[in-house]
Design a protein around this motif. Structure first.
Motif, mmCIF file in Angstrom:
data_model
loop_
_atom_site.group_PDB
_atom_site.id
_atom_site.type_symbol
_atom_site.label_atom_id
_atom_site.label_comp_id
_atom_site.label_asym_id
_atom_site.label_seq_id
_atom_site.Cartn_x
_atom_site.Cartn_y
_atom_site.Cartn_z
ATOM 1 N N TYR A 47 42.098 31.024 42.716
ATOM 2 C CA TYR A 47 43.184 31.402 41.824
ATOM 3 C C TYR A 47 44.472 30.715 42.274
ATOM 4 O O TYR A 47 45.115 31.144 43.233
ATOM 5 C CB TYR A 47 43.364 32.916 41.815
ATOM 6 C CG TYR A 47 42.125 33.675 41.394
ATOM 7 C CD1 TYR A 47 41.512 33.434 40.167
ATOM 8 C CD2 TYR A 47 41.559 34.638 42.230
ATOM 9 C CE1 TYR A 47 40.370 34.125 39.773
ATOM 10 C CE2 TYR A 47 40.423 35.340 41.849
ATOM 11 C CZ TYR A 47 39.836 35.082 40.622
ATOM 12 O OH TYR A 47 38.707 35.772 40.244
ATOM 13 N N VAL A 54 48.909 33.751 39.667
ATOM 14 C CA VAL A 54 48.533 35.104 39.248
ATOM 15 C C VAL A 54 47.925 35.105 37.852
ATOM 16 O O VAL A 54 47.050 35.931 37.542
ATOM 17 C CB VAL A 54 49.754 36.047 39.327
ATOM 18 C CG1 VAL A 54 50.813 35.662 38.301
ATOM 19 C CG2 VAL A 54 49.332 37.511 39.143
ATOM 20 N N GLU A 55 48.357 34.182 36.989
ATOM 21 C CA GLU A 55 47.797 34.134 35.634
ATOM 22 C C GLU A 55 46.303 33.813 35.668
ATOM 23 O O GLU A 55 45.531 34.317 34.860
ATOM 24 C CB GLU A 55 48.543 33.087 34.790
ATOM 25 C CG GLU A 55 49.944 33.481 34.371
ATOM 26 C CD GLU A 55 50.959 33.351 35.496
ATOM 27 O OE1 GLU A 55 50.651 32.658 36.501
ATOM 28 O OE2 GLU A 55 52.047 33.951 35.392
ATOM 29 N N GLN A 90 45.155 39.879 42.092
ATOM 30 C CA GLN A 90 46.443 40.189 41.481
ATOM 31 C C GLN A 90 47.321 40.987 42.436
ATOM 32 O O GLN A 90 48.539 40.765 42.519
ATOM 33 C CB GLN A 90 46.232 40.951 40.175
ATOM 34 C CG GLN A 90 45.657 40.105 39.050
ATOM 35 C CD GLN A 90 45.414 40.913 37.789
ATOM 36 O OE1 GLN A 90 46.082 41.907 37.542
ATOM 37 N NE2 GLN A 90 44.448 40.493 36.996
#
Length: 206
Positions: A39, A42-43, A52
């Protein structure tokens, strides 16, 4: 929703070649062997409540999750000795409490990514791509995971293999050396059709 059922979990921090990343190794399994998720913001972490939560720490810029570890990349000049205790405590507490790791099985997402990368290929290109994917999966990934990252297949065209750098490998000063002197040489030797390996998103000039 995939949750962790463990109650007693130990977590320790392990440095890797990227000074901006830290690998947190757990005494429990987060993902099946061979499955990992990366990742970059955060999106991108919409499928992982766990990731998250990690992004809620304002110095966290990237989260990589694999079988039994989490690699966190920071965007601050603060030293890891200041940050490790807080992150270690959070990871330990979250996993011990059985907090949700993923909303949907990441394996399906990973499988789809491979399908997307090879779906439109045919003939020799498809055969070569699958050979490269097999080599990356069986020879490269286990070694790279030791350093808290991963390198995945992106595409193959006209002899050039494009890969994605994940976790600690993304932005690592030694990643280009590993890519060129290690991975490229391996693929050229095992798959003669390969002439070059490049990494998507890397700004260094080789």
């Amino acid at each position: 929703m995939i949750e962790n059922k463990e109650k007693a979990v130990s977590v320790y921090a392990e440095a890797n070649p990227n000074p901006e990343s830290m690998k947190f190794v757990l005494s429990t399994v987060l993902l099946p062997e061979g499955v990992s998720v990366d990742y970059p913001d955060v999106e991108a972490a919409a499928n992982s409540p766990f990731a998250q939560e990690l992004f809620n720490f304002d110095y966290v810029s990237r989260v990589f999750i694999a079988s039994n570890f989490v690699t966190v990349t920071k965007n601050t000049s603060d030293q890891w000795v200041q940050l490790i205790p807080e992150l270690r405590l959070f990871i330990k507490s979250y996993v011990e409490a059985g907090g949700p790791l993923f909303l949907q099985d990441p394996l399906a997402e990973q499988t789809q990514a491979v399908t997307d990368a090879t779906g439109e290929l045919s003939g020799d290109d498809a055969v070569i791509s699958h050979k490269v994917i097999d080599l990356l999966e069986n020879y490269v990934r286990p070694a790279v995971e030791q350093d808290g990252g991963n390198i995945t297949f992106k595409s193959y065209k006209d002899g050039v293999v494009t890969v994605n750098l994940q976790g600690s490998c993304s932005g690592c000063p030694s990643a280009t050396i590993t890519l060129k002197s290690g991975i490229e040489n391996l693929l050229k030797r095992m798959v003669p059709e390969v002439t070059e390996v490049v990494a998507e998103g890397v700004t260094e000039t080789w």
